[in-house]
Design a protein around this motif. Structure first.
Motif, PDB file in Angstrom:
ATOM      1  N   LEU A   1       0.837  -1.212   0.000  1.00  0.00           N
ATOM      2  CA  LEU A   1       0.000   0.000   0.000  1.00  0.00           C
ATOM      3  C   LEU A   1       0.862   1.249   0.000  1.00  0.00           C
ATOM      4  CD1 LEU A   1      -2.864  -0.693   2.508  1.00  0.00           C
ATOM      5  CD2 LEU A   1      -2.964  -0.710   0.042  1.00  0.00           C
ATOM      6  N   ASP A   2       0.291   2.287  -0.557  1.00  0.00           N
ATOM      7  CA  ASP A   2       1.015   3.531  -0.710  1.00  0.00           C
ATOM      8  C   ASP A   2       0.087   4.649  -0.229  1.00  0.00           C
ATOM      9  OD1 ASP A   2       2.688   5.430  -1.573  1.00  0.00           O
ATOM     10  OD2 ASP A   2       2.814   4.777  -3.654  1.00  0.00           O
ATOM     11  N   PHE A   3       0.505   5.400   0.785  1.00  0.00           N
ATOM     12  CA  PHE A   3      -0.302   6.534   1.267  1.00  0.00           C
ATOM     13  C   PHE A   3       0.430   7.834   0.921  1.00  0.00           C
ATOM     14  CE2 PHE A   3      -1.501   3.021   3.992  1.00  0.00           C
ATOM     15  CZ  PHE A   3      -2.862   3.189   4.173  1.00  0.00           C
ATOM     16  N   ARG A   4      -0.269   8.736   0.257  1.00  0.00           N
ATOM     17  CA  ARG A   4       0.311  10.053  -0.024  1.00  0.00           C
ATOM     18  C   ARG A   4      -0.101  10.966   1.130  1.00  0.00           C
ATOM     19  NH1 ARG A   4      -1.912  11.868  -5.271  1.00  0.00           N
ATOM     20  NH2 ARG A   4      -2.955  13.578  -4.260  1.00  0.00           N
TER      21      ARG A   4
ATOM     22  N   MET B   1      -4.341  11.767   4.265  1.00  0.00           N
ATOM     23  CA  MET B   1      -3.614  10.684   3.586  1.00  0.00           C
ATOM     24  C   MET B   1      -4.468  10.144   2.451  1.00  0.00           C
ATOM     25  SD  MET B   1      -1.947   8.656   6.805  1.00  0.00           S
ATOM     26  CE  MET B   1      -3.119   9.052   8.083  1.00  0.00           C
ATOM     27  N   ARG B   2      -3.938  10.187   1.241  1.00  0.00           N
ATOM     28  CA  ARG B   2      -4.628   9.606   0.076  1.00  0.00           C
ATOM     29  C   ARG B   2      -4.142   8.168  -0.058  1.00  0.00           C
ATOM     30  NH1 ARG B   2      -6.502  11.455  -4.953  1.00  0.00           N
ATOM     31  NH2 ARG B   2      -7.851  12.681  -3.608  1.00  0.00           N
ATOM     32  N   LEU B   3      -5.077   7.237  -0.026  1.00  0.00           N
ATOM     33  CA  LEU B   3      -4.719   5.810  -0.088  1.00  0.00           C
ATOM     34  C   LEU B   3      -4.629   5.386  -1.550  1.00  0.00           C
ATOM     35  CD1 LEU B   3      -4.423   2.902   0.868  1.00  0.00           C
ATOM     36  CD2 LEU B   3      -6.821   2.849   1.431  1.00  0.00           C
ATOM     37  N   LEU B   4      -3.430   5.029  -1.971  1.00  0.00           N
ATOM     38  CA  LEU B   4      -3.227   4.604  -3.358  1.00  0.00           C
ATOM     39  C   LEU B   4      -3.066   3.084  -3.369  1.00  0.00           C
ATOM     40  CD1 LEU B   4      -0.620   7.375  -4.242  1.00  0.00           C
ATOM     41  CD2 LEU B   4      -3.049   7.414  -4.712  1.00  0.00           C
ATOM     42  N   ASP B   5      -4.154   2.405  -3.647  1.00  0.00           N
ATOM     43  CA  ASP B   5      -4.151   0.944  -3.657  1.00  0.00           C
ATOM     44  C   ASP B   5      -4.112   0.492  -5.115  1.00  0.00           C
ATOM     45  OD1 ASP B   5      -4.513  -1.729  -3.398  1.00  0.00           O
ATOM     46  OD2 ASP B   5      -6.418  -1.636  -2.311  1.00  0.00           O
TER      47      ASP B   5
ATOM     48  N   THR C   1      -7.020  10.752 -13.445  1.00  0.00           N
ATOM     49  CA  THR C   1      -5.744  10.015 -13.406  1.00  0.00           C
ATOM     50  C   THR C   1      -5.960   8.562 -13.799  1.00  0.00           C
ATOM     51  OG1 THR C   1      -5.049  11.458 -11.619  1.00  0.00           O
ATOM     52  CG2 THR C   1      -3.755   9.474 -11.942  1.00  0.00           C
ATOM     53  N   ASN C   2      -7.044   7.976 -13.283  1.00  0.00           N
ATOM     54  CA  ASN C   2      -7.334   6.570 -13.587  1.00  0.00           C
ATOM     55  C   ASN C   2      -7.551   6.382 -15.088  1.00  0.00           C
ATOM     56  OD1 ASN C   2      -8.040   3.858 -13.368  1.00  0.00           O
ATOM     57  ND2 ASN C   2      -9.296   4.195 -11.566  1.00  0.00           N
ATOM     58  N   THR C   3      -8.297   7.310 -15.710  1.00  0.00           N
ATOM     59  CA  THR C   3      -8.545   7.217 -17.157  1.00  0.00           C
ATOM     60  C   THR C   3      -7.227   7.320 -17.931  1.00  0.00           C
ATOM     61  OG1 THR C   3     -10.722   8.192 -16.835  1.00  0.00           O
ATOM     62  CG2 THR C   3      -9.857   8.238 -19.067  1.00  0.00           C
ATOM     63  N   LEU C   4      -6.358   8.253 -17.512  1.00  0.00           N
ATOM     64  CA  LEU C   4      -5.071   8.420 -18.215  1.00  0.00           C
ATOM     65  C   LEU C   4      -4.181   7.194 -18.042  1.00  0.00           C
ATOM     66  CD1 LEU C   4      -4.114  12.154 -17.552  1.00  0.00           C
ATOM     67  CD2 LEU C   4      -4.890  11.143 -19.673  1.00  0.00           C
ATOM     68  N   TYR C   5      -4.112   6.667 -16.804  1.00  0.00           N
ATOM     69  CA  TYR C   5      -3.296   5.472 -16.577  1.00  0.00           C
ATOM     70  C   TYR C   5      -3.832   4.291 -17.400  1.00  0.00           C
ATOM     71  CZ  TYR C   5      -0.406   7.274 -12.704  1.00  0.00           C
ATOM     72  OH  TYR C   5       0.517   7.957 -11.967  1.00  0.00           O
ATOM     73  N   SER C   6      -5.157   4.192 -17.489  1.00  0.00           N
ATOM     74  CA  SER C   6      -5.753   3.118 -18.299  1.00  0.00           C
ATOM     75  C   SER C   6      -5.353   3.283 -19.760  1.00  0.00           C
ATOM     76  CB  SER C   6      -7.284   3.165 -18.204  1.00  0.00           C
ATOM     77  OG  SER C   6      -7.683   3.116 -16.871  1.00  0.00           O
TER      78      SER C   6
ATOM     79  N   PHE D   1       0.891   6.221  -9.105  1.00  0.00           N
ATOM     80  CA  PHE D   1       1.147   4.774  -9.165  1.00  0.00           C
ATOM     81  C   PHE D   1       2.371   4.531 -10.038  1.00  0.00           C
ATOM     82  CE2 PHE D   1      -3.406   5.144  -8.486  1.00  0.00           C
ATOM     83  CZ  PHE D   1      -3.592   4.263  -7.433  1.00  0.00           C
ATOM     84  N   GLN D   2       3.226   3.606  -9.610  1.00  0.00           N
ATOM     85  CA  GLN D   2       4.380   3.262 -10.444  1.00  0.00           C
ATOM     86  C   GLN D   2       3.967   2.145 -11.404  1.00  0.00           C
ATOM     87  OE1 GLN D   2       5.972   2.724  -6.753  1.00  0.00           O
ATOM     88  NE2 GLN D   2       5.892   4.931  -6.609  1.00  0.00           N
ATOM     89  N   LEU D   3       4.168   2.398 -12.690  1.00  0.00           N
ATOM     90  CA  LEU D   3       3.752   1.426 -13.704  1.00  0.00           C
ATOM     91  C   LEU D   3       4.978   0.895 -14.443  1.00  0.00           C
ATOM     92  CD1 LEU D   3       0.697   3.380 -15.177  1.00  0.00           C
ATOM     93  CD2 LEU D   3       0.629   1.531 -13.528  1.00  0.00           C
ATOM     94  N   MET D   4       5.034  -0.409 -14.595  1.00  0.00           N
ATOM     95  CA  MET D   4       6.175  -1.070 -15.230  1.00  0.00           C
ATOM     96  C   MET D   4       6.262  -0.684 -16.716  1.00  0.00           C
ATOM     97  SD  MET D   4       8.636  -3.103 -14.840  1.00  0.00           S
ATOM     98  CE  MET D   4       9.769  -3.824 -15.999  1.00  0.00           C
TER      99      MET D   4
END
Length: 572
Positions: A274-277, A291-295, A338-343, A364-367
């Motif tokens: 988990l990643d909390f900003r 804290m923004r929860l980035l799951d 952000t979700n739309t762009l990452y998708s 989010f870190q994306l491979m």
């Protein structure tokens, strides 16, 4: 209502005499307490006399609390500390209204505070002070599964175990704060706040200090909910614990700070990364922590599952698969851009493509994707990152946000020189995005030639599938929200009744509404002649664009969304 004002009114109504009032005011000066309870103690009136008088005077119903049983779910809406402070008891909830029993129906501070805390409209009824105190002991005594009680039991925090944290803020140096933050109860409480947020599906955690209350709220499905009120004496230790976890400076309390917490947590027997900003902001009564929860598992990278209508998705995919040009995603903060762009970039991510992103912050870190974190303080902003990207042989560039003319200009030049550029803007709908770019100073011919597609979006709450039921709605209401006469007769409207699965809210999860505007030759011509956003919208709808409102109506017809949610987030 001030005691003197109540006293004057009681004298005027001949319930007490002026001499009795004067005597009671003297008694109040020595012993404290409300004027009403002092009059009762002196034996000049009964509690019922005062309750009935207030009820008549302010046109508010009175109630006998001793015969009243309250649903524990309603009791949970108002924390015990708030109930005792304002001498109120939550009684029942109907739709968006919460009925509370209160000693003083003129106490607007209490009602505003409870309205702010719960998100409900507050309807007062009057009850006597003694009855309210008794009811608070009775109801909150029963409500042992109240979130805060549960947490405190889980971590074993009693009055004794927190004694060492009682020093005032000013007297705690960095060393003591660090020690206090490492105490077992504090560590357990913070861990529990984080774990509970994950279990409840929260996107943000708010730790908020006020003058006499320390409040923890979670944002669940886009709506804030108060979950607990830890003791004030734990405030500094909790903040310091979070700062230590986020590698921030615990001695700096005057300036905002930002950091990250990376954790491995176990959920349903599985380990999760988990990643909390973390954002810390000094407020009037201490530091507020959000804290923004980035799951990563909640990041839906499959574009078909985001909520796009099929024809809108086809247009969007066609645009991002072009070799160059610009695709813009717009909407307010927290609308899922952000979700739309990452998708989108996940869809385009392949070994033969060089994808570079400039983000603030990298969520989010994306491979396989080169992500760059902005650092304004050293001059690394979107414009500087974009300039250097163009020397890195990119195919696809993602710019977190176009905020100014400089960023917009470089992004458009990149789109015109053979790169696919994806970015976001804060505008209300797709057509007004064109006007925004021109207002920034971009020439109409540059906008017309570079922008291929604009997608405006909103997030609305989904109806809980466990307690979904049909709702009766008038044909006129259906016509008012935008359905055609034929649709208004046939569409069935649903609503969540509220159950344990959705925490009595009637909603569980969220879904996107999308307005996708293709910039084709006809729209391009309108842009070149400087057409307004209204004219652009009219033309786009003529050419088959599904507006945000229409996207919402489709979701209502499919039994996914409620009328209220769609009307709240979209306009006709």
């Amino acid at each position: 209502m001030s005691g003197t004002r109540l006293g004057d009114l009681l004298v005027k109504e001949k319930i007490i005499t002026a001499a009795q009032l004067a005597q009671t005011l003297e008694f109040q000066k020595k012993n404290g307490g409300r004027l009403g309870s002092c009059l009762v103690k002196q034996g000049f009136v009964d509690e019922d006399d005062i309750t009935n008088f207030l009820s008549r005077q302010y046109g508010v119903p009175s109630i006998n609390l001793s015969y009243f049983e309250v649903d524990p779910a309603v009791v949970k809406l108002v924390p015990e500390e708030t109930a005792r402070r304002y001498e109120v008891v939550p009684l029942s909830r109907m739709g968006s209204s919460l009925t509370i029993a209160i000693v003083d129906p003129t106490n607007v501070f209490a009602m505003d505070d409870i309205k702010f805390m719960t998100g409900f409209n507050v309807e007062p009824v009057v009850a006597s002070e003694g009855a309210i105190r008794e009811a608070i002991d009775r109801f909150y005594g029963q409500s042992q599964d109240d979130a805060f009680e549960k947490v405190m039991q889980d971590i074993g925090v009693g009055d004794d175990s927190a004694v060492e944290l009682e020093e005032e803020e000013d007297e705690l140096g960095a060393g003591e704060l660090e020690r206090a933050a490492g105490e077992a109860p504090v560590v357990k409480l913070v861990n529990l706040i984080l774990r509970e947020a994950l279990n409840r599906g929260a996107s943000d955690i708010h730790l908020e200090p006020y003058e006499k209350e320390y409040r923890v709220r979670y944002r669940i499905d886009g709506v804030l909910q108060a979950v607990m009120a830890p003791p004030m004496k734990m405030r500094d230790a909790i903040t310091s614990r979070v700062k230590i976890m986020a590698k921030l400076d615990i001695s700096e309390k005057r300036l905002p700070q930002d950091g990250r917490i990376m954790l491995r947590m176990e959920q349903n027997g599985r380990k999760k990364q988990l990643d909390f900003r973390v954002s810390v902001l000094p407020t009037l009564f201490g530091e507020k922590v959000v804290m923004r929860l980035l799951d990563k598992e909640n990041l839906r990278l499959d574009m078909t599952k985001l909520g796009f209508e099929q024809e809108s998705l086809d247009k969007f995919e066609k645009a991002i698969l072009k070799p160059y040009g610009m695709v813009l995603v717009t909407g307010p903060t927290g609308s899922g851009k952000t979700n739309t762009l990452y998708s989108s970039i996940s869809r385009l991510n392949s070994p033969d493509t060089n994808i570079m992103t400039a983000e603030d912050p990298v969520e989010f870190q994306l491979m396989g994707i080169n992500q760059v974190q902005m650092k304004e303080q050293i001059g690394l902003n979107f414009a500087a990152a974009l300039r250097s990207f163009l020397r890195q042989d990119p195919n696809i560039i993602l710019v977190g946000e176009i905020r100014d003319f400089e960023t917009a200009e470089i992004a458009i030049k990149a789109a015109l020189t053979g790169h696919m550029v994806l970015s976001t803007l804060h505008t209300n709908d797709a057509p007004s995005t064109i006007s925004r770019l021109m207002n920034m100073g971009i020439e109409p011919f540059l906008v017309a030639t570079s922008v291929h597609l604009i997608c405006a979006q909103r997030l609305i709450r989904r109806i809980c599938t466990h307690c979904k039921e049909q709702e009766k709605t008038s044909t006129q209401t259906m016509l008012d929200v935008g359905y055609t006469a034929e649709e208004a007769k046939t569409v069935k409207v649903f609503k969540g009744k509220g159950c344990d699965k959705c925490n009595q809210s009637g909603y569980k999860g969220r879904v996107g509404l999308y307005e996708v505007m293709e910039v084709n030759d006809e729209i391009r011509e309108l842009v070149l002649v400087g057409a307004s956003a209204m004219e652009l919208k009219k033309k786009a709808v003529e050419m088959g664009m599904i507006t945000l409102r229409r996207s919402g109506l489709i979701k209502i017809s499919a039994g996914i969304a409620t009328l209220e949610e769609v009307v709240r987030e979209t306009v006709l």
